[in-house]
Design an enzyme around this catalytic site. Structure first.
Site, PDB file in Angstrom:
ATOM      1  CB  SER A 137      -0.881  -0.081   1.233  1.00 22.23           C
ATOM      2  OG  SER A 137      -0.343  -0.286   2.454  1.00 22.23           O
ATOM      3  CG  ASP A 184       7.337  -3.258  -2.257  1.00 25.22           C
ATOM      4  OD1 ASP A 184       7.520  -4.488  -2.562  1.00 25.22           O
ATOM      5  OD2 ASP A 184       7.209  -3.267  -0.972  1.00 25.22           O
TER       6      ASP A 184
HETATM    7  C1  GLA Z   1       8.858  -5.354   1.799  1.00 24.84           C
HETATM    8  C2  GLA Z   1       9.770  -4.376   1.082  1.00 24.84           C
HETATM    9  C3  GLA Z   1      10.240  -4.829  -0.186  1.00 24.84           C
HETATM   10  C4  GLA Z   1      10.873  -6.428   0.104  1.00 24.84           C
HETATM   11  C5  GLA Z   1       9.678  -7.320   0.725  1.00 24.84           C
HETATM   12  C6  GLA Z   1      10.389  -8.569   1.107  1.00 24.84           C
HETATM   13  O1  GLA Z   1       7.413  -5.375   0.866  1.00 24.84           O
HETATM   14  O2  GLA Z   1       9.240  -3.246   0.733  1.00 24.84           O
HETATM   15  O3  GLA Z   1      11.358  -4.249  -0.724  1.00 24.84           O
HETATM   16  O4  GLA Z   1      12.098  -6.315   0.705  1.00 24.84           O
HETATM   17  O5  GLA Z   1       9.150  -6.559   1.902  1.00 24.84           O
HETATM   18  O6  GLA Z   1      10.355  -9.348  -0.073  1.00 24.84           O
END
Ligand code: GLA
Length: 392
Positions: A137, A184
């Site tokens: 999010s 993300d």
């Molecule tokens: C969160 C972080 C990502 C990644 C994941 C685990 O979503 O924002 O960058 O490290 O955890 O894979």
């Protein structure tokens, strides 16, 4: 789904500011299919954008000297925030404690480095990405904010999508104080309908689209609706342990290591470093194997790798929890399920399940019955598009 969220955002804007918004943008949440906790180890991840879970911003320029923001989804109570239009004399600076608007503010700050090119504006935010559910999010808010600012200030529009994703990641580092990897923000920026994205997270990160649109197979996301507070303090610890382990192994990052090397250094690593490194090394390999399996339409192999990923995250990386383990175990009992695993940072949040289309109803029923107090929520999803402007 973008339409429903857009309508909500427009209604909120009108109700709050008494005028019509002129510009809008959205960015999607994501589900990571495989490749967990590998991005900050320069490794590989394989997420897809969620077509029906999106964050929408709508807004307009104003004649004032302040920027105002309102959200329909504040987790910490207060839904409105305002600040002087950033400029060299009024630069934005990060607060010690992150709030819902910190992600937004961090992107505004990075967008023109407080040079004073952003006009005063009002904005309303609405989202269908579950907050804090491991579906990214925060990155959807960051990337939607960036795209919205590009609409508002077309002269500052970025032509370099990688730079855009990195600016949004920096906002999360500096303003939300989360030392996240790039997965993300990258998928929210570069997602493409009908495709998952294999991201090589070594700087500068690069992405390769992989078609993910077999009509007989679907992705079900199950939200445990649990969030253990541990997550935020454990994430930086995992990152630090991985960096220490890479140092002992005399490599720039764990992505450069294999199991043979790990074994040869075993006596010099603590048990914790050894297990964390083993997860990352095997997970990078699983991710590449899963992409190869998908390209060969071999869902059985893809699913097996998902189960193995979960087990490694549970036992070696220790970021799962009882609720997620239970959801994966329940999925495994259903006919037509190829594989399931926790997705995202862990300590609660969601699982992702790869299942034959004709097994979906049975899966959802089984989870509802088997999960305590019927608290899990499931949705079926497909790979959606990355961020874009929306017309109003
Ligand atoms: C969160 C972080 C990502 C990644 C994941 C685990 O979503 O924002 O960058 O490290 O955890 O894979």
């Amino acid at each position: 789904m973008v339409d429903t969220v857009k309508e909500e955002a427009v209604a909120l804007f009108k109700e709050t500011y008494g005028s019509e918004p002129t510009h809008g943008a959205f960015a999607p949440g994501r589900v990571n299919l495989i490749g967990e906790h590998t991005d900050y180890n320069d490794g590989f991840v394989f997420p897809m954008a969620l077509h029906d879970k999106v964050c929408v911003l709508v807004g307009r320029k104003t004649d004032s000297d302040r920027c105002r923001v309102v959200t329909s989804a504040a987790v910490d109570g207060e839904c409105r925030y305002e600040f002087p239009t950033p400029s060299p004399t009024n630069p934005l600076t990060p607060a010690v404690e992150a709030k819902w608007y910190s992600y937004f503010l961090g992107v505004v700050a990075g967008f023109d480095q407080n040079r004073g090119n952003i006009p005063a504006f009002d904005v309303a935010i609405s989202t269908s990405v579950p907050l804090g559910g491991g579906l990214s999010s925060s990155a959807s808010l960051e990337v939607a904010t960036f795209t919205f600012l590009e609409e508002l200030c077309p002269d500052l529009k970025s032509t370099d999508l990688t730079a855009k994703a990195l600016a949004c990641q920096k906002a999360e580092h500096d303003y939300a104080h989360v030392p996240c990897g790039v997965m993300d923000q990258f998928i929210a920026t570069m997602g493409r309908q009908g495709n998952a994205l294999l991201i090589d997270c070594r700087a500068p990160p690069t992405g390769e689209l992989v078609p993910f649109n077999d009509p007989d197979t679907v992705i079900v996301v199950t939200n445990s609706n649990i969030k253990h507070a541990l997550g935020s303090s454990e994430y930086p610890k995992r990152r630090a342990t991985c960096e220490q382990a890479a140092k002992v192994l005399e490599k720039p990052a764990l992505r450069d290591c294999d199991l043979q090397l790990l074994e040869s250094f075993k006596s010099q690593l603590s048990d914790l470093q050894y297990r964390r490194a083993r997860h990352v090394i095997t997970e990078c390999k699983r991710t590449m194997d899963a992409v190869a399996a998908l390209r060969a339409n071999d869902m059985a192999t893809f699913g097996r790798l998902m189960y193995e990923s979960h087990e490694s995250l549970r036992a070696d990386y220790e970021v799962s929890c009882g609720e997620l383990d239970h959801l994966v175990a329940l999925a495994k009992e259903v006919d037509g399920v190829y594989g399931a695993r926790m997705t995202g940072g862990g300590f609660g949040g969601c699982t992702v399940t790869l299942v034959r289309k004709d097994g979906v109803d049975a899966l959802i029923k089984h989870i509802k019955q088997g999960y305590p107090e019927n608290r899990a929520t499931c949705f079926v999803t497909t790979a959606g598009a990355g961020t874009a402007a929306i017309s109003l």
